[in-house]
Design a protein around this motif. Structure first.
Motif, PDB file in Angstrom:
ATOM      1  N   UNK A  44       0.723  -1.566   0.214  1.00  0.00           N
ATOM      2  CA  UNK A  44      -0.287   0.088   0.112  1.00  0.00           C
ATOM      3  C   UNK A  44       0.417   1.186   0.155  1.00  0.00           C
ATOM      4  N   UNK A  45       2.369   0.812   0.305  1.00  0.00           N
ATOM      5  CA  UNK A  45       2.795   2.499   0.632  1.00  0.00           C
ATOM      6  C   UNK A  45       3.529   2.640  -0.490  1.00  0.00           C
ATOM      7  N   UNK A  46       3.822   1.353  -1.152  1.00  0.00           N
ATOM      8  CA  UNK A  46       4.995   1.858  -2.387  1.00  0.00           C
ATOM      9  C   UNK A  46       4.600   1.821  -3.536  1.00  0.00           C
ATOM     10  N   UNK A  47       2.540   2.503  -3.862  1.00  0.00           N
ATOM     11  CA  UNK A  47       2.219   2.785  -4.413  1.00  0.00           C
ATOM     12  C   UNK A  47       1.501   3.700  -4.507  1.00  0.00           C
ATOM     13  N   UNK A  48       1.168   4.898  -5.077  1.00  0.00           N
ATOM     14  CA  UNK A  48       0.807   6.351  -5.195  1.00  0.00           C
ATOM     15  C   UNK A  48      -0.915   6.069  -6.263  1.00  0.00           C
ATOM     16  N   UNK A 102     -15.738   0.167   3.037  1.00  0.00           N
ATOM     17  CA  UNK A 102     -16.212  -1.970   2.922  1.00  0.00           C
ATOM     18  C   UNK A 102     -15.395  -2.108   0.951  1.00  0.00           C
ATOM     19  N   UNK A 103     -15.046  -1.046   0.699  1.00  0.00           N
ATOM     20  CA  UNK A 103     -14.695  -0.918  -0.709  1.00  0.00           C
ATOM     21  C   UNK A 103     -13.215  -1.794  -0.664  1.00  0.00           C
ATOM     22  N   UNK A 104     -13.090  -2.202  -1.304  1.00  0.00           N
ATOM     23  CA  UNK A 104     -11.490  -3.789  -2.084  1.00  0.00           C
ATOM     24  C   UNK A 104     -10.602  -3.032  -2.860  1.00  0.00           C
ATOM     25  N   UNK A 105      -8.962  -2.178  -2.129  1.00  0.00           N
ATOM     26  CA  UNK A 105      -8.511  -1.609  -2.408  1.00  0.00           C
ATOM     27  C   UNK A 105      -7.218  -2.513  -3.666  1.00  0.00           C
ATOM     28  N   UNK A 106      -7.143  -2.090  -4.459  1.00  0.00           N
ATOM     29  CA  UNK A 106      -6.105  -2.960  -4.998  1.00  0.00           C
ATOM     30  C   UNK A 106      -4.578  -2.508  -5.800  1.00  0.00           C
ATOM     31  N   UNK A 107      -3.349  -3.821  -5.815  1.00  0.00           N
ATOM     32  CA  UNK A 107      -2.222  -2.521  -6.106  1.00  0.00           C
ATOM     33  C   UNK A 107      -1.910  -3.298  -7.286  1.00  0.00           C
ATOM     34  N   UNK A 108      -1.121  -2.287  -8.113  1.00  0.00           N
ATOM     35  CA  UNK A 108      -0.063  -3.254  -9.245  1.00  0.00           C
ATOM     36  C   UNK A 108       0.867  -4.167  -8.360  1.00  0.00           C
ATOM     37  N   UNK A 109       0.710  -5.120  -8.719  1.00  0.00           N
ATOM     38  CA  UNK A 109       2.090  -6.136  -8.336  1.00  0.00           C
ATOM     39  C   UNK A 109       3.359  -5.287  -8.575  1.00  0.00           C
ATOM     40  N   UNK A 110       3.497  -4.987  -9.463  1.00  0.00           N
ATOM     41  CA  UNK A 110       4.247  -4.463 -10.198  1.00  0.00           C
ATOM     42  C   UNK A 110       5.102  -3.566  -9.285  1.00  0.00           C
ATOM     43  N   UNK A 111       4.188  -2.771  -9.184  1.00  0.00           N
ATOM     44  CA  UNK A 111       4.800  -1.981  -8.028  1.00  0.00           C
ATOM     45  C   UNK A 111       5.166  -2.401  -6.414  1.00  0.00           C
ATOM     46  N   UNK A 112       4.613  -3.415  -6.207  1.00  0.00           N
ATOM     47  CA  UNK A 112       5.265  -4.440  -4.443  1.00  0.00           C
ATOM     48  C   UNK A 112       7.139  -3.541  -4.446  1.00  0.00           C
ATOM     49  N   UNK A 113       7.276  -3.284  -3.426  1.00  0.00           N
ATOM     50  CA  UNK A 113       8.432  -3.500  -3.059  1.00  0.00           C
ATOM     51  C   UNK A 113       9.545  -4.465  -3.524  1.00  0.00           C
ATOM     52  N   UNK A 114      10.643  -4.596  -3.799  1.00  0.00           N
ATOM     53  CA  UNK A 114      11.261  -5.146  -4.042  1.00  0.00           C
ATOM     54  C   UNK A 114      11.824  -6.874  -3.201  1.00  0.00           C
ATOM     55  N   UNK A 115      11.757  -7.938  -3.011  1.00  0.00           N
ATOM     56  CA  UNK A 115      11.947  -9.244  -2.216  1.00  0.00           C
ATOM     57  C   UNK A 115      13.632  -9.097  -2.281  1.00  0.00           C
ATOM     58  N   UNK A 116      13.919  -9.791  -0.788  1.00  0.00           N
ATOM     59  CA  UNK A 116      15.257 -10.215  -0.389  1.00  0.00           C
ATOM     60  C   UNK A 116      15.153 -11.569  -0.653  1.00  0.00           C
ATOM     61  N   UNK A 118      15.389 -15.449  -0.909  1.00  0.00           N
ATOM     62  CA  UNK A 118      14.558 -15.953  -0.541  1.00  0.00           C
ATOM     63  C   UNK A 118      13.437 -15.381   0.617  1.00  0.00           C
ATOM     64  N   UNK A 119      13.078 -14.046  -0.176  1.00  0.00           N
ATOM     65  CA  UNK A 119      11.888 -13.809   0.418  1.00  0.00           C
ATOM     66  C   UNK A 119      11.169 -14.435  -0.775  1.00  0.00           C
ATOM     67  N   UNK A 120       9.373 -13.754   0.088  1.00  0.00           N
ATOM     68  CA  UNK A 120       8.272 -14.121  -0.910  1.00  0.00           C
ATOM     69  C   UNK A 120       7.042 -13.550  -0.591  1.00  0.00           C
ATOM     70  N   UNK A 121       6.106 -13.005  -1.975  1.00  0.00           N
ATOM     71  CA  UNK A 121       4.321 -12.466  -1.654  1.00  0.00           C
ATOM     72  C   UNK A 121       3.893 -13.621  -1.432  1.00  0.00           C
TER      73      UNK A 121
END
Length: 199
Positions: A44-48, A102-116, A118-121
């Motif tokens: 949520x913080x990674x996308x505007x 109640x509205x549902x919020x979506x963010x583009x997966x491509x805007x997620x922060x990069x994982x380290x 051996x870390x996975x979403x």
């Protein structure tokens, strides 16, 4: 998933991931109280730009939002306890914020922060095939369970019943820790584990 109508020519992302929902208004100036689906809500913080769908319809219950904005352009976001408080250009006051409850919020997966390493979403692991060291298929990752200490893969496999009976779904719970996970390949959509068929 069917994308909602577009506002201001901002395209609904093809890799949209549901990351939270609006719990109601915060303050009198249009702040939104958001309940994230993750204990670490960096998506949520990674996308505007947060993409919005109305609450899921419940039989016999009228929704509070006829047509919410398709996109919220976020001007500020901060953690507030277990929630996030955010403001958006499209939400002018408390009434507008409360109408989005109640509205549902979506963010583009491509805007997620990069994982380290051996870390996975979790969203990347769901649907992967799980095989053991002997190459035997254990099923697909249906979801994950957070136990506090570590995550657990919930792996399901549908087996054909003997004598033509109804198919049987088998469930395995595999700790997502190095002792049992040999390899995760997002490219091959496969997780190799040290786990027997009879566990």
């Amino acid at each position: 998933m069917v994308a909602p109508a577009q506002d201001d020519a901002i395209a609904w992302p093809c890799d949209a991931v549901e990351v939270g929902r609006i719990a109601g208004a915060w303050g009198i100036k249009g702040g939104l109280k958001v309940l994230p689906f993750s204990g670490d809500p960096q998506a949520l913080f990674s996308s505007r730009r947060w993409f919005v769908q109305p609450p899921e319809a419940k039989p016999g219950v009228k929704g509070t939002v006829a047509k919410p904005p398709a996109v919220l352009r976020i001007t500020s976001a901060r953690e507030q306890g277990d929630a996030i408080v955010a403001t958006a250009q499209e939400v002018a006051d408390r009434n507008a914020a409360e109408a989005m409850r109640g509205c549902r919020l979506f963010v583009a997966r491509s805007s997620f922060p990069t994982t380290g390493s051996d870390e996975y979403y979790w969203v990347d692991l769901i649907g992967l095939a799980v095989v053991n060291r002997e190459g035997e298929a254990l099923g697909l990752v249906a979801d994950l369970i957070d136990t506090g200490a570590h995550s657990v893969l919930r792996v399901t496999q549908v087996a054909v019943a003997e004598n033509g009976g109804a198919p049987i779904e088998r469930e395995r719970l595999i700790p997502f820790v190095a002792a049992y996970i040999d390899e995760v390949s997002l490219e091959d959509r496969r997780i190799a584990v040290d786990w027997g068929l009879d566990y």
